[in-house]
Structure formats: structure tokens, C-alpha cells
Design an enzyme around this catalytic site. Structure first.
Site, PDB file in Angstrom:
ATOM      1  N   SER A 129       5.373   5.239   8.768  1.00 46.63           N
ATOM      2  CA  SER A 129       4.763   4.958   7.467  1.00 46.63           C
ATOM      3  C   SER A 129       5.759   5.292   6.370  1.00 46.63           C
ATOM      4  O   SER A 129       6.375   6.356   6.396  1.00 46.63           O
ATOM      5  CB  SER A 129       3.504   5.789   7.267  1.00 46.63           C
ATOM      6  OG  SER A 129       3.135   5.749   5.898  1.00 46.63           O
ATOM      7  N   LYS A 145       5.163   3.765  17.203  1.00 47.41           N
ATOM      8  CA  LYS A 145       5.119   2.702  16.187  1.00 47.41           C
ATOM      9  C   LYS A 145       6.318   2.831  15.263  1.00 47.41           C
ATOM     10  O   LYS A 145       6.540   3.877  14.656  1.00 47.41           O
ATOM     11  CB  LYS A 145       3.827   2.780  15.381  1.00 47.41           C
ATOM     12  CG  LYS A 145       3.687   1.625  14.390  1.00 47.41           C
ATOM     13  CD  LYS A 145       2.260   1.468  13.929  1.00 47.41           C
ATOM     14  CE  LYS A 145       2.122   0.353  12.911  1.00 47.41           C
ATOM     15  NZ  LYS A 145       0.743   0.192  12.483  1.00 47.41           N
ATOM     16  N   ASN A 186       5.532  -1.468  11.496  1.00 50.58           N
ATOM     17  CA  ASN A 186       4.788  -0.982  10.337  1.00 50.58           C
ATOM     18  C   ASN A 186       5.170  -1.819   9.095  1.00 50.58           C
ATOM     19  O   ASN A 186       5.859  -2.826   9.219  1.00 50.58           O
ATOM     20  CB  ASN A 186       5.112   0.513  10.137  1.00 50.58           C
ATOM     21  CG  ASN A 186       3.922   1.280   9.595  1.00 50.58           C
ATOM     22  OD1 ASN A 186       3.288   0.857   8.635  1.00 50.58           O
ATOM     23  ND2 ASN A 186       3.625   2.415  10.203  1.00 50.58           N
ATOM     24  N   ASN A 197       4.939   6.000   3.401  1.00 54.19           N
ATOM     25  CA  ASN A 197       4.218   6.684   2.330  1.00 54.19           C
ATOM     26  C   ASN A 197       4.043   8.181   2.529  1.00 54.19           C
ATOM     27  O   ASN A 197       3.320   8.820   1.785  1.00 54.19           O
ATOM     28  CB  ASN A 197       2.849   6.023   2.144  1.00 54.19           C
ATOM     29  CG  ASN A 197       3.005   4.547   1.815  1.00 54.19           C
ATOM     30  OD1 ASN A 197       3.820   4.185   0.969  1.00 54.19           O
ATOM     31  ND2 ASN A 197       2.275   3.688   2.518  1.00 54.19           N
ATOM     32  N   THR A 198       4.668   8.734   3.550  1.00 50.77           N
ATOM     33  CA  THR A 198       4.705  10.182   3.735  1.00 50.77           C
ATOM     34  C   THR A 198       6.170  10.567   3.644  1.00 50.77           C
ATOM     35  O   THR A 198       6.991  10.058   4.430  1.00 50.77           O
ATOM     36  CB  THR A 198       4.090  10.584   5.091  1.00 50.77           C
ATOM     37  OG1 THR A 198       2.702  10.259   5.074  1.00 50.77           O
ATOM     38  CG2 THR A 198       4.257  12.078   5.368  1.00 50.77           C
ATOM     39  N   ASN A 204       0.829  -1.206   0.000  1.00 55.00           N
ATOM     40  CA  ASN A 204       0.000   0.000   0.000  1.00 55.00           C
ATOM     41  C   ASN A 204       0.859   1.250   0.000  1.00 55.00           C
ATOM     42  O   ASN A 204       1.935   1.280   0.574  1.00 55.00           O
ATOM     43  CB  ASN A 204      -0.982  -0.012   1.177  1.00 55.00           C
ATOM     44  CG  ASN A 204      -0.430   0.676   2.423  1.00 55.00           C
ATOM     45  OD1 ASN A 204      -0.504   1.907   2.565  1.00 55.00           O
ATOM     46  ND2 ASN A 204       0.169  -0.113   3.306  1.00 55.00           N
ATOM     47  N   PHE A 219      -1.729   8.235   4.163  1.00 54.69           N
ATOM     48  CA  PHE A 219      -2.520   8.886   5.222  1.00 54.69           C
ATOM     49  C   PHE A 219      -3.742   9.594   4.647  1.00 54.69           C
ATOM     50  O   PHE A 219      -4.031  10.751   4.986  1.00 54.69           O
ATOM     51  CB  PHE A 219      -1.678   9.891   6.023  1.00 54.69           C
ATOM     52  CG  PHE A 219      -0.638   9.294   6.931  1.00 54.69           C
ATOM     53  CD1 PHE A 219      -0.617   7.946   7.249  1.00 54.69           C
ATOM     54  CD2 PHE A 219       0.349  10.110   7.497  1.00 54.69           C
ATOM     55  CE1 PHE A 219       0.353   7.412   8.095  1.00 54.69           C
ATOM     56  CE2 PHE A 219       1.319   9.589   8.341  1.00 54.69           C
ATOM     57  CZ  PHE A 219       1.326   8.238   8.639  1.00 54.69           C
TER      58      PHE A 219
HETATM   59  C1  LIG Z   1      -3.733  -0.652   3.498  1.00 51.67           C
HETATM   60  C2  LIG Z   1      -2.939  -0.409   4.746  1.00 51.67           C
HETATM   61  C3  LIG Z   1      -3.002   0.819   5.371  1.00 51.67           C
HETATM   62  C4  LIG Z   1      -2.260   1.062   6.532  1.00 51.67           C
HETATM   63  N1  LIG Z   1      -2.371   2.273   7.159  1.00 51.67           N
HETATM   64  C5  LIG Z   1      -1.707   2.489   8.315  1.00 51.67           C
HETATM   65  C6  LIG Z   1      -1.866   3.717   8.999  1.00 51.67           C
HETATM   66  O1  LIG Z   1      -2.622   4.603   8.598  1.00 51.67           O
HETATM   67  N2  LIG Z   1      -1.155   3.885  10.154  1.00 51.67           N
HETATM   68  C7  LIG Z   1      -0.320   2.919  10.656  1.00 51.67           C
HETATM   69  O2  LIG Z   1       0.280   3.129  11.712  1.00 51.67           O
HETATM   70  N3  LIG Z   1      -0.171   1.739  10.023  1.00 51.67           N
HETATM   71  C8  LIG Z   1      -0.840   1.511   8.877  1.00 51.67           C
HETATM   72  N4  LIG Z   1      -0.704   0.308   8.241  1.00 51.67           N
HETATM   73  C9  LIG Z   1       0.232  -0.712   8.797  1.00 51.67           C
HETATM   74  C10 LIG Z   1      -0.473  -1.752   9.651  1.00 51.67           C
HETATM   75  O3  LIG Z   1      -1.059  -1.164  10.788  1.00 51.67           O
HETATM   76  C11 LIG Z   1       0.531  -2.831  10.103  1.00 51.67           C
HETATM   77  O4  LIG Z   1       1.507  -2.235  10.931  1.00 51.67           O
HETATM   78  C12 LIG Z   1       1.232  -3.515   8.931  1.00 51.67           C
HETATM   79  O5  LIG Z   1       0.337  -3.707   7.850  1.00 51.67           O
HETATM   80  C13 LIG Z   1       1.846  -4.854   9.329  1.00 51.67           C
HETATM   81  O6  LIG Z   1       0.877  -5.742   9.811  1.00 51.67           O
HETATM   82  P1  LIG Z   1       0.160  -6.870   8.898  1.00 51.67           P
HETATM   83  O7  LIG Z   1       1.261  -7.638   8.222  1.00 51.67           O
HETATM   84  O8  LIG Z   1      -0.669  -7.660   9.847  1.00 51.67           O
HETATM   85  O9  LIG Z   1      -0.677  -6.113   7.908  1.00 51.67           O
HETATM   86  C14 LIG Z   1      -1.416   0.047   7.072  1.00 51.67           C
HETATM   87  C15 LIG Z   1      -1.359  -1.197   6.431  1.00 51.67           C
HETATM   88  C16 LIG Z   1      -2.099  -1.440   5.291  1.00 51.67           C
HETATM   89  C17 LIG Z   1      -2.009  -2.795   4.612  1.00 51.67           C
END
Ligand SMILES: Cc1cc2nc3c(=O)[nH]c(=O)nc-3n(C[C@H](O)[C@H](O)[C@H](O)COP(=O)(O)O)c2cc1C
Length: 362
Positions: A176, A218, A247, A178-179, A112, A116
Site C-alpha cells: 500500500s 501482494k 496494488n 498510503n502507510t 485513494n 488502512f
Molecule cells: C479505495 C481502495 C482501497 C483499497 N484498500 C486496499 C487494502 O486495504 N489492501 C490492499 O491490499 N489493497 C487495497 N486496495 C487495492 C486493490 O485491492 C487493488 O489491488 C487495486 O485497486 C488495483 O485493482 P483495481 O484497478 O481493480 O482497483 C484498495 C484500492 C482502493 C481503490
């Protein structure tokens, strides 16, 4: 055969972001009609005290699925031990252009670059005011894309001031991918300054409001040993209450050559499992045994949940696993985490406080 295993092939035929929106709307409906349990089974009751808060069980929703806190009641019906909503930024922002979310089903992964996308603090707080959920709500804060990095602390301080009265705990998200430049806040001097400002404001808000809201940081998985060590020292120096690891990753280990593997953004799901587990082990070795660590990244099975608790996680969070395995994963992980924690009591938070109140600065 679960209801989700029937729905998944249909959802996976849709654009990933559309499927995501549809699933959340269906969940709202399930929440309103009390039928969420049909999807997820009975919630696991395994109360645990961490950061002065009582969690229903050890498995929570990771940030990013409900960025605007618009689906809290629907999500609550799935039996999570806690919910983390956001990332919310002070002002609304559109995020990156679509498409910005990609499935890599061969490896049960997502990439992704949402950036934000969220409706900002005003809408977020109006949604929080409407929710009926009374469990642990973590609120995850970020900075707006157009706030210069030098002013990043202002966005986190604004976020903290506005959400403080409504959050069980607050997550500072500096990880993140992506910022632009956000992850630079993880470097020693920038993080030292940011955490000092946040801790000072937290002390003031605790005095004014009579409640100390725990702060969690985080972090990214893409950190070397020296960076992890520097971060743990700063967590302790500034009295940050927990760390969330991790993350998404910029690495592409295990997905090279798959369709969409070269898309820009953060990779999550199964290919992140080993790195997230490794960062957790490093953190546990460096932090006091009772220091809360929330393990996240590539948890897709009960075995993953068990391994994370055995490696020293206090609580867990899920995101990508929910997309591939469905809501029944929550109960499976909560049971596995409960059983693993009973077998390995060394990681139980020794200083746990069940009343949810701490004296300021404690
Ligand atoms: C589509 C998407 C959007 C995410 N948006 C955020 C976010 O806004 N803030 C954040 O701290 N982590 C965000 N994450 C990260 C998740 O909270 C998590 O830390 C990461 O995906 C690893 O866990 P997983 O393998 O179970 O997905 C996002 C992940 C995905 C897939």
C-alpha cells in the site's frame, strides 16, 4: 440496462466514500433478502484448484472494499469465486482524514489514500465468526501506521496468529502506498527477513492446528525488473504460495491534467491496466509455470480478464472495475477467464490439490 447502470449516476453524485458505504449497506440488504442475483446474474461455476483450495471460479474481490469483513455475506451473493477481506491491522486505526477517495470518471480510475482505516483484529474476527459464507476467504494483513518499520514483522505475525484458523489463505500486504515506508518492506533484505519470520510461524501454526494455510504476497506495480526478480527468488526460497500483482500505483500516467489527478495516494482502474499486466508478464516469466499468480489492477472488461489469463494469471481480482461497471462485471470476467484458461492450459496449476489439506511445510 442493468440495475447498477440505473444506480450509478445516483451513487456518483455522492461523495465517493459515502457512496461506497451506501452500496455496501444495500448489498447487505440484498444478501439478506436473497436478491443479490438480480444485480449480478447467475454465478459462474468454474471450479479450479489453486494453493490446495477449491475456488468456485477465477474472479475474486480484491482487498480494501471490505476492510472489516463486515459485508461478506452480501458480497458473496454477487457470484465471486473468492473474497479477500482486509487490510486488517492488529489495532483499530482511523486512517487518513477525509476526503481520501477520489473518482476520475474520464479514465475510469480512482485515487485513494485511505491509510488502512479499519476496526482492528478483535472486531474483524467477531465479524468473521458471524458470517455464513463458506467459500474461499482470503484475509489481508497489514501493519499499524504507528508501528515502526523495524517492528513491522510483529504486526504481521500477530495478524497471522489471530486469523490463521479462519483464513483459507493469508495475504501479506507490503504494497500500500498510503502507510509511510510500508513499501520499503519490498526491498531484498527487509523482505527476506519478513518472509523468513512468517514462514517459520506458519510452519509452527500448521503443526499445532493440522492445516497449512497458504500465504500470498501482494506487491506494488511500481517495481523495476531487478526488484521483481529479487521478489520472485524470495517467494520461492521461503515457500510463499502465491503472489498478488498488483496494488495501486503512485504513477499518474494517463490521468495528468484531470481533476484530482494530483491528489496524493494510489491510482487504480483503467490507467493501471498496462503496468499491472506488465508486472504479471515479468512474474510469469520468472516463476515456475504452475506457481499461482493472482492478477489485479485495471480489469474493467471481459477482454481484460482474458488478457490477464493469457499472460499467465491463475486467478483474478476486481475492485475499481466494480465501481465503474457494476457487479455484472464479475460474471463477464469469470466466463472470459474460464474460456481463456481452457484455451491456454499451460498455466493450469499442475500440482493442484483439491482436498484443501497439505502436510506442514509441503
Ligand atoms: C479505495 C481502495 C482501497 C483499497 N484498500 C486496499 C487494502 O486495504 N489492501 C490492499 O491490499 N489493497 C487495497 N486496495 C487495492 C486493490 O485491492 C487493488 O489491488 C487495486 O485497486 C488495483 O485493482 P483495481 O484497478 O481493480 O482497483 C484498495 C484500492 C482502493 C481503490
Amino acid at each position: 440496462m442493468t440495475p447498477y447502470s440505473l444506480a450509478r449516476p445516483l451513487l456518483f453524485r455522492l461523495d465517493p466514500e459515502k457512496a461506497h458505504e451506501l452500496a455496501l449497506r444495500a448489498l447487505d440488504l440484498a444478501g439478506a433478502t436473497g436478491s443479490a442475483r438480480l444485480l449480478a446474474g447467475c454465478p459462474v461455476e468454474d471450479p479450479v484448484d489453486v494453493m490446495g483450495l477449491r475456488f468456485r471460479n477465477r474472479v475474486g474481490l480484491a482487498a480494501g472494499l471490505d476492510k472489516n469483513a463486515a459485508h461478506v455475506d452480501g458480497l458473496a451473493g454477487l457470484g465471486f469465486g473468492f473474497l479477500e477481506v482486509g487490510t486488517v491491522t492488529p489495532r483499530p486505526q482511523a486512517g487518513n482524514p477525509r476526503p481520501r477517495l477520489f473518482r476520475l470518471p474520464a479514465r475510469e480510475a480512482l485515487i485513494n489514500r485511505m491509510g488502512f482505516n479499519n476496526d482492528g483484529l478483535d472486531v474483524f474476527l467477531a465479524n468473521v465468526a458471524r458470517m455464513r459464507y463458506r467459500g474461499v476467504l482470503g484475509i489481508n494483513l497489514g501493519k499499524n501506521a504507528d508501528t515502526p518499520l523495524e517492528r513491522a514483522a510483529d504486526d504481521y505475525l500477530t495478524g497471522m496468529e489471530r486469523v490463521y484458523a479462519h483464513a483459507a489463505y493469508i495475504t501479506i500486504n507490503i504494497s500500500s502506498p498510503n502507510t509511510a515506508r510500508l513499501r520499503e518492506l519490498q526491498t531484498h533484505d527487509a523482505l527476506d527477513e519478513l518472509l523468513a519470520a512468517l514462514a517459520a510461524q506458519r510452519a509452527r501454526l500448521a503443526r499445532e492446528q493440522g492445516r497449512t494455510v497458504p500465504l500470498a504476497l501482494k506487491i506494488a506495480p511500481d517495481l523495476d525488473g531487478a526488484q521483481v526478480q529479487a521478489i520472485t527468488a524470495l517467494l520461492l526460497r521461503h515457500g510463499i504460495d502465491a503472489v498478488i500483482a498488483t496494488n495501486t500505483t503512485l504513477a499518474r500516467d494517463g490521468v495528468a491534467g484531470l481533476p484530482d489527478a494530483d491528489q496524493a495516494g494510489g491510482l487504480s482502474g483503467a490507467p493501471l491496466r498496462a503496468t499491472a499486466l506488465q508486472r504479471l508478464r515479468e512474474l510469469r516469466a520468472l516463476l515456475p509455470p504452475e506457481y499461482p499468480i493472482i492478477g489485479v489492477g485495471g480489469i474493467l472488461t471481459a477482454d481484460d480478464a482474458r488478457a490477464r489469463i493469457e499472460a499467465g494469471a491463475t486467478l483474478l481480482q476486481l475492485y475499481t472495475g466494480l465501481i465503474y461497471r457494476g457487479p455484472s462485471l464479475i460474471g463477464q470476467c469469470a466466463r472470459a477467464a474460464r474460456d481463456a484458461a481452457r484455451r491456454a492450459p499451460a498455466h493450469e496449476p499442475a500440482g493442484s490439490r483439491a482436498n484443501g489439506k497439505r502436510s506442514p511445510g509441503a
